[in-house]
Design a protein around this motif. Structure first.
Motif, mmCIF file in Angstrom:
data_model
loop_
_atom_site.group_PDB
_atom_site.id
_atom_site.type_symbol
_atom_site.label_atom_id
_atom_site.label_comp_id
_atom_site.label_asym_id
_atom_site.label_seq_id
_atom_site.Cartn_x
_atom_site.Cartn_y
_atom_site.Cartn_z
ATOM 1 N N TRP A 126 -18.551 25.758 -49.321
ATOM 2 C CA TRP A 126 -18.289 25.116 -50.517
ATOM 3 C C TRP A 126 -18.101 23.791 -50.126
ATOM 4 N N SER A 127 -18.602 23.035 -50.760
ATOM 5 C CA SER A 127 -18.397 21.387 -50.335
ATOM 6 C C SER A 127 -17.013 21.608 -50.820
ATOM 7 N N MET A 128 -16.781 19.907 -49.787
ATOM 8 C CA MET A 128 -14.912 19.838 -50.286
ATOM 9 C C MET A 128 -14.470 20.532 -49.598
ATOM 10 N N ILE A 129 -14.069 22.219 -48.874
ATOM 11 C CA ILE A 129 -13.270 22.299 -48.544
ATOM 12 C C ILE A 129 -13.405 22.389 -46.969
ATOM 13 N N PRO A 130 -12.438 22.059 -45.898
ATOM 14 C CA PRO A 130 -12.305 21.454 -44.979
ATOM 15 C C PRO A 130 -12.715 22.486 -44.113
#
Ligand code: HEC
Ligand code: HEC
Ligand code: HEC
Ligand code: HEC
Ligand code: HEC
Ligand code: HEC
Length: 248
Positions: free
Chosen positions: A178-182
């Motif tokens: 997932w984008s924005m998930i570090p």
């Protein structure tokens, strides 16, 4: 909208709306003094004995996971190992240590030390760990630091005094889909202080097949991959930032 941004959108919606625990349905946590404590009851009750108490925190202070889950044949699943009292008395299973020398033995006055059905048995001893380095969840003890500070020095082997683990310290970055998930990180070093390579390879993590892309939190919470240990014994999933250090 790409699939990835769509996921992220739902993720943010759910996260801010209902809170993470409601979204992920994290399993309930035991009290710190009982986290990792088990009641073994495959055969006890049917043989007129109370279930057997076993505490991970009390044993891991002296022995690394490898001793029981590699040198001794204990499964990482309660009630999965075919432990019998006869085998115990012959020096197998618990009896590898509970032989009257290393630890109390299988004699009449000791039955109730194990067969007492009390998950919190030994809690008085837990109070003595008040000065151990802290963490937020689980036993609320940072076991990695406890070793580094020299408060404990768990044995990696009871069979071979000279055993030293294979040096392999590769730190792996496990990118979240997932984008924005570090990203999550996997440090081999912290694990090899406790475990054997074969505790993870190839059954839990098959390097050849590259399981990485299946590590979704859904599976971890089902008790697979990282969830084999990080739900019941090692620090629990609730501690997001220990795996995703850049998470807010
Ligand atoms: C002194 C022995 C011993 C040590 C050391 C030990 N374990 Fe265990 N572990 C057990 C026994 C016994 C069981 C229960 C097996 C059974 O009932 O079949 C168990 C069960 C487990 C389970 C399953 C728990 C559940 O709720 O089903 C996990 C996960 C686990 N151990 C992980 C670890 C990890 C990680 C370490 C090191 C930090 C560790 N163990 C150290 C003896 C040990
Ligand atoms: C160090 C811990 C420990 C001690 C001490 C101990 N037991 Fe057990 N015992 C176990 C474990 C673990 C099992 C497997 C339990 C299970 O799966 O339900 C077991 C199983 C049993 C069983 C189930 C059937 C069988 O034979 O395997 C009986 C009966 C039993 N023990 C009797 C006793 C008696 C009597 C004593 C005292 C003389 C005793 N135990 C002492 C740990 C212990
Ligand atoms: C690798 C060695 C080892 C194994 C295997 C082991 N123990 Fe222990 N256990 C110890 C030692 C050492 C102590 C502390 C010394 C003592 O009390 O005699 C201890 C203490 C205990 C205690 C006392 C309570 C406490 O927390 O201090 C219980 C109960 C116990 N063990 C149950 C078990 C059961 C049940 C098993 C098998 C399922 C088992 N142990 C396997 C080494 C071991
Ligand atoms: C606690 C579990 C665990 C233990 C113990 C463990 N590993 Fe790993 N290992 C992993 C994970 C997770 C990966 C990443 C797997 C993937 O990407 O599918 C990995 C990947 C690897 C890789 C591939 C690295 C790369 O760059 O792709 C090698 C080689 C490896 N491990 C060797 C070892 C050796 C040697 C040991 C023992 C000294 C060991 N591992 C102990 C979990 C473990
Ligand atoms: C024991 C380590 C660990 C802990 C603790 C942990 N995660 Fe993860 N998480 C991972 C791994 C590994 C991945 C997969 C990374 C990849 O795609 O390779 C992941 C992936 C994710 C993803 C991406 C979506 C998915 O399901 O793959 C989200 C969102 C996430 N974690 C949120 C969280 C939150 C929120 C917490 C705390 C409640 C948390 N994580 C705790 C290891 C962990
Ligand atoms: C076989 C058991 C096992 C598996 C599988 C496992 N771990 Fe661990 N992990 C441990 C133990 C034991 C520790 C020591 C700390 C503790 O017990 O709380 C640890 C420590 C860590 C640490 C070190 C934290 C620090 O403070 O240095 C990180 C990060 C971590 N695990 C992430 C992961 C991730 C990500 C995965 C899955 C890819 C994973 N672990 C799979 C048992 C396991």
């Amino acid at each position: 909208m790409t699939r990835k941004t769509l996921y992220t959108f739902f993720f943010l919606l759910l996260f801010t709306g209902t809170g993470q625990s409601a979204y992920w349905r994290l399993p309930p946590l035991a009290a710190p003094k009982e986290y990792g404590n088990l009641l073994i009851n495959r055969t006890s009750k049917t043989h007129g004995q109370k279930p057997v108490t076993f505490s991970h925190w009390s044993h891991r202070m002296q022995y690394a996971c490898r001793v029981c889950h590699f040198e001794l044949p204990f499964e990482m699943q309660v009630n999965a190992t075919e432990i019998t009292e006869e085998a115990n008395r012959k020096g197998e299973f618990c009896g590898a240590c509970h032989n009257g020398k290393t630890a109390f033995g299988h004699t009449d006055k000791n039955c109730k030390k194990c067969h007492n059905g009390d998950r919190s048995y030994g809690k008085k001893k837990f109070k003595k760990l008040a000065k151990f380095p802290k963490s937020k969840f689980g036993n609320k003890i940072n076991w990695v630091k406890a070793v580094k500070q020299g408060r404990i020095n768990p044995k990696l082997s009871i069979l071979d005094e000279s055993y030293t683990p294979m040096p392999y310290n590769k730190l792996l970055k496990l990118e979240a889909e997932w984008s924005m998930i570090p990203d999550a990180f996997f440090p081999h070093e912290a694990h090899n202080r406790w475990l054997d390579c074969s505790n993870c390879h190839p059954d839990i993590f098959n390097i050849k097949k590259k399981t990485t892309k299946h590590f979704a939190m859904k599976y971890i919470l089902e008790g697979r991959f990282c969830g084999v240990c990080h739900i019941d014994v090692a620090f629990p999933i609730d501690d997001c930032r220990r795996c995703h250090p850049d998470m807010k």
